[in-house]
Design an enzyme around this catalytic site. Structure first.
Site, PDB file in Angstrom:
ATOM      1  N   ARG A 166      -1.120  85.653  89.374  1.00  0.00           N
ATOM      2  CA  ARG A 166      -1.488  85.842  87.985  1.00  0.00           C
ATOM      3  C   ARG A 166      -2.763  84.797  87.447  1.00  0.00           C
ATOM      4  NH1 ARG A 166       1.093  89.337  89.043  1.00  0.00           N
ATOM      5  NH2 ARG A 166       3.002  90.112  88.227  1.00  0.00           N
ATOM      6  N   SER A 215       5.581  89.350  79.971  1.00  0.00           N
ATOM      7  CA  SER A 215       6.115  88.030  80.165  1.00  0.00           C
ATOM      8  C   SER A 215       5.443  86.836  79.816  1.00  0.00           C
ATOM      9  CB  SER A 215       5.992  87.975  81.891  1.00  0.00           C
ATOM     10  OG  SER A 215       7.215  88.988  82.282  1.00  0.00           O
ATOM     11  N   GLU A 285       1.988  82.364  81.144  1.00  0.00           N
ATOM     12  CA  GLU A 285       1.055  83.409  81.839  1.00  0.00           C
ATOM     13  C   GLU A 285       0.248  83.638  80.948  1.00  0.00           C
ATOM     14  OE1 GLU A 285       2.972  86.888  84.033  1.00  0.00           O
ATOM     15  OE2 GLU A 285       1.777  88.012  83.125  1.00  0.00           O
TER      16      GLU A 285
HETATM   17  C1  LIG Z   1       4.804  95.409  77.215  1.00  0.00           C
HETATM   18  C2  LIG Z   1       4.092  94.667  78.132  1.00  0.00           C
HETATM   19  C3  LIG Z   1       4.197  94.761  79.523  1.00  0.00           C
HETATM   20  C4  LIG Z   1       3.452  94.029  80.407  1.00  0.00           C
HETATM   21  N1  LIG Z   1       3.778  94.014  81.848  1.00  0.00           N
HETATM   22  C5  LIG Z   1       2.832  93.739  82.583  1.00  0.00           C
HETATM   23  C6  LIG Z   1       3.078  93.605  84.028  1.00  0.00           C
HETATM   24  O1  LIG Z   1       4.125  94.323  84.611  1.00  0.00           O
HETATM   25  N2  LIG Z   1       2.319  93.109  84.940  1.00  0.00           N
HETATM   26  C7  LIG Z   1       1.329  92.124  84.629  1.00  0.00           C
HETATM   27  O2  LIG Z   1       0.668  91.596  85.556  1.00  0.00           O
HETATM   28  N3  LIG Z   1       1.329  92.010  83.140  1.00  0.00           N
HETATM   29  C8  LIG Z   1       1.958  92.868  82.271  1.00  0.00           C
HETATM   30  N4  LIG Z   1       1.558  92.508  80.901  1.00  0.00           N
HETATM   31  C9  LIG Z   1       0.620  91.796  80.403  1.00  0.00           C
HETATM   32  C10 LIG Z   1      -0.825  92.350  80.364  1.00  0.00           C
HETATM   33  O3  LIG Z   1      -0.814  93.929  80.188  1.00  0.00           O
HETATM   34  C11 LIG Z   1      -1.833  92.252  81.407  1.00  0.00           C
HETATM   35  O4  LIG Z   1      -2.101  91.010  81.885  1.00  0.00           O
HETATM   36  C12 LIG Z   1      -2.945  93.111  81.464  1.00  0.00           C
HETATM   37  O5  LIG Z   1      -3.700  92.835  82.603  1.00  0.00           O
HETATM   38  C13 LIG Z   1      -3.919  92.286  80.452  1.00  0.00           C
HETATM   39  O6  LIG Z   1      -5.302  93.303  80.165  1.00  0.00           O
HETATM   40  P1  LIG Z   1      -5.927  93.441  78.784  1.00  0.00           P
HETATM   41  O7  LIG Z   1      -6.762  94.270  78.842  1.00  0.00           O
HETATM   42  O8  LIG Z   1      -4.655  93.506  77.657  1.00  0.00           O
HETATM   43  O9  LIG Z   1      -6.406  91.805  78.749  1.00  0.00           O
HETATM   44  P2  LIG Z   1      -6.417  90.793  77.571  1.00  0.00           P
HETATM   45  O10 LIG Z   1      -5.269  90.384  76.910  1.00  0.00           O
HETATM   46  O11 LIG Z   1      -7.402  91.291  76.666  1.00  0.00           O
HETATM   47  O12 LIG Z   1      -6.888  89.332  78.296  1.00  0.00           O
HETATM   48  C14 LIG Z   1      -6.532  88.717  79.323  1.00  0.00           C
HETATM   49  C15 LIG Z   1      -7.389  87.754  79.834  1.00  0.00           C
HETATM   50  O13 LIG Z   1      -8.508  88.411  80.563  1.00  0.00           O
HETATM   51  C16 LIG Z   1      -9.790  88.029  80.202  1.00  0.00           C
HETATM   52  N5  LIG Z   1     -10.545  89.132  80.467  1.00  0.00           N
HETATM   53  C17 LIG Z   1     -10.222  90.319  79.516  1.00  0.00           C
HETATM   54  N6  LIG Z   1     -11.279  91.341  80.289  1.00  0.00           N
HETATM   55  C18 LIG Z   1     -12.101  90.486  80.957  1.00  0.00           C
HETATM   56  C19 LIG Z   1     -13.260  90.931  81.866  1.00  0.00           C
HETATM   57  N7  LIG Z   1     -13.783  92.126  81.716  1.00  0.00           N
HETATM   58  N8  LIG Z   1     -13.846  89.856  82.532  1.00  0.00           N
HETATM   59  C20 LIG Z   1     -13.384  88.639  82.553  1.00  0.00           C
HETATM   60  N9  LIG Z   1     -12.278  88.480  81.716  1.00  0.00           N
HETATM   61  C21 LIG Z   1     -11.581  89.326  81.123  1.00  0.00           C
HETATM   62  C22 LIG Z   1      -9.410  87.509  78.782  1.00  0.00           C
HETATM   63  O14 LIG Z   1     -10.452  86.651  78.342  1.00  0.00           O
HETATM   64  C23 LIG Z   1      -8.203  86.879  78.723  1.00  0.00           C
HETATM   65  O15 LIG Z   1      -8.263  85.647  79.047  1.00  0.00           O
HETATM   66  C24 LIG Z   1       2.475  93.555  79.901  1.00  0.00           C
HETATM   67  C25 LIG Z   1       2.097  93.307  78.419  1.00  0.00           C
HETATM   68  C26 LIG Z   1       2.854  94.077  77.740  1.00  0.00           C
HETATM   69  C27 LIG Z   1       2.530  93.863  76.273  1.00  0.00           C
END
Ligand SMILES: Cc1cc2nc3c(=O)[nH]c(=O)nc-3n(C[C@H](O)[C@H](O)[C@H](O)COP(=O)(O)OP(=O)(O)OC[C@H]3O[C@@H](n4cnc5c(N)ncnc54)[C@H](O)[C@@H]3O)c2cc1C
Length: 293
Positions: A166, A215, A285
């Site tokens: 992560r 998480s 995380e």
């Molecule tokens: C119900 C639920 C279930 C989930 N299950 C999982 C799971 O099974 N496994 C898992 O790993 N995660 C899980 N997550 C967490 C999350 O969905 C992941 O971490 C996902 O990859 C985040 O994507 P996002 O577009 O929402 O990123 P954001 O939350 O918008 O951003 C996350 C981070 O990435 C950075 N970021 C975003 N885009 C870019 C880019 N283009 N370049 C550089 N940095 C960037 C942001 O600045 C921030 O620091 C879950 C979340 C929820 C709500």
């Protein structure tokens, strides 16, 4: 200040509309580019010292109630090009993980089904090294295109990035614009079934119908944060409108009234209790950003 842009610039945008916890204060500027060239042009016109926050679907982000004193680059709902040639899938960072997994499956490619239930963008998944069901995204990545704060695009091999659980070390002032995955040939029908099965498992074990951010803590080596929190009887522990989920102890849910400060205080409280009782330091995380109110 800006010229020849095609994207959407909003001022004083409430970030609670753009995070899965549904909390977060106001961003001074919020820009949704129309394409990668427009993104590069926007960045090239920003003052060098402007604080920047990249935002996908905000599903791993706690934005504090005082908001973000700078510019948010929003990739959700834009940068959605995706191209599959043989076993290579190239996607821009605004593509939703679920869509990517389904398109790959439909093309009979295997390896990315685990992304189906991750409610974020491809860019967020790259930034977080998202993973599930014993798989992670970075082993699939062959190259990425980054953009820096001057709008310069660079193609980098995956080997340029130090990746761990992560966590990804990204050169400072560079962000992901697109990436190429190398997948394996599989069977479209089997992939579709696997995705269905994985999504079903998620609905049983996670509070997918409540505002949350997945998480909250990384799993400590050889253990699970959810197990440690549940064994201490902390399910249901509440501060304001935020509580530890009854369904999954490593999730914090918002009952609709939570402030970001409630969620942050609950994260600290859970951390303290696990440290005191179990001697384990849980590391969040979720990324916590912005100013306190
Ligand atoms: C119900 C639920 C279930 C989930 N299950 C999982 C799971 O099974 N496994 C898992 O790993 N995660 C899980 N997550 C967490 C999350 O969905 C992941 O971490 C996902 O990859 C985040 O994507 P996002 O577009 O929402 O990123 P954001 O939350 O918008 O951003 C996350 C981070 O990435 C950075 N970021 C975003 N885009 C870019 C880019 N283009 N370049 C550089 N940095 C960037 C942001 O600045 C921030 O620091 C879950 C979340 C929820 C709500």
């Amino acid at each position: 200040m800006f010229e020849n842009l095609q994207g959407e610039l909003r001022l004083n945008e409430a970030l609670s509309k753009h995070t899965s916890w549904r909390v977060g204060g106001i961003a001074q500027r919020f820009y949704r580019p129309s394409n990668v060239e427009d993104l590069a042009l926007f960045l090239s016109q920003l003052p060098a010292e402007e604080p920047l926050l990249w935002l996908g679907l905000g599903s791993n982000l706690l934005v504090r109630d005082g908001g973000f004193a700078g510019t948010v680059i929003s990739t959700a709902g834009t940068l959605q090009n995706i191209d599959i040639k043989g076993q290579e899938l190239t996607a821009e960072v605004g593509v939703y993980c679920g869509k990517l997994a389904k398109l790959a499956a439909r093309s009979g490619l295997t390896g990315s089904a685990f992304l189906a239930g991750i409610p974020g963008t491809f860019g967020g998944a790259l930034a977080m090294n998202a993973g599930a069901h014993q798989s992670e995204i970075w082993p699939l990545v062959s190259e990425v295109t980054t953009v820096d704060r001057h709008g310069v695009l660079r193609v980098r091999p995956a080997a340029d990035f130090k990746v761990s659980y992560r966590h990804v070390e990204i050169p400072s002032d560079e962000w992901f614009a697109s990436a190429k995955l190398s997948l394996e040939q599989g069977n479209a029908e089997q992939e579709a079934l696997q995705i269905k099965e994985l999504l079903k498992r998620r609905n049983v074990s996670q509070p997918t119908n409540q505002p949350c951010a997945g998480s909250v803590f990384r799993n400590p080596e050889g253990d699970f944060s959810g197990r440690l929190i549940e064994d201490l009887g902390l399910k249901g522990l509440r501060i304001g409108g935020a509580s530890v989920s009854e369904k999954h102890a490593n999730f914090i849910v918002n009952d609709g009234t939570a402030l970001a400060s409630d969620i942050e205080a609950l994260i600290l409280l859970v951390q303290q209790k696990v440290e005191q009782e179990e001697g384990v330091t849980l590391i969040p995380e979720v990324h916590i950003v912005g100013e306190a109110a």
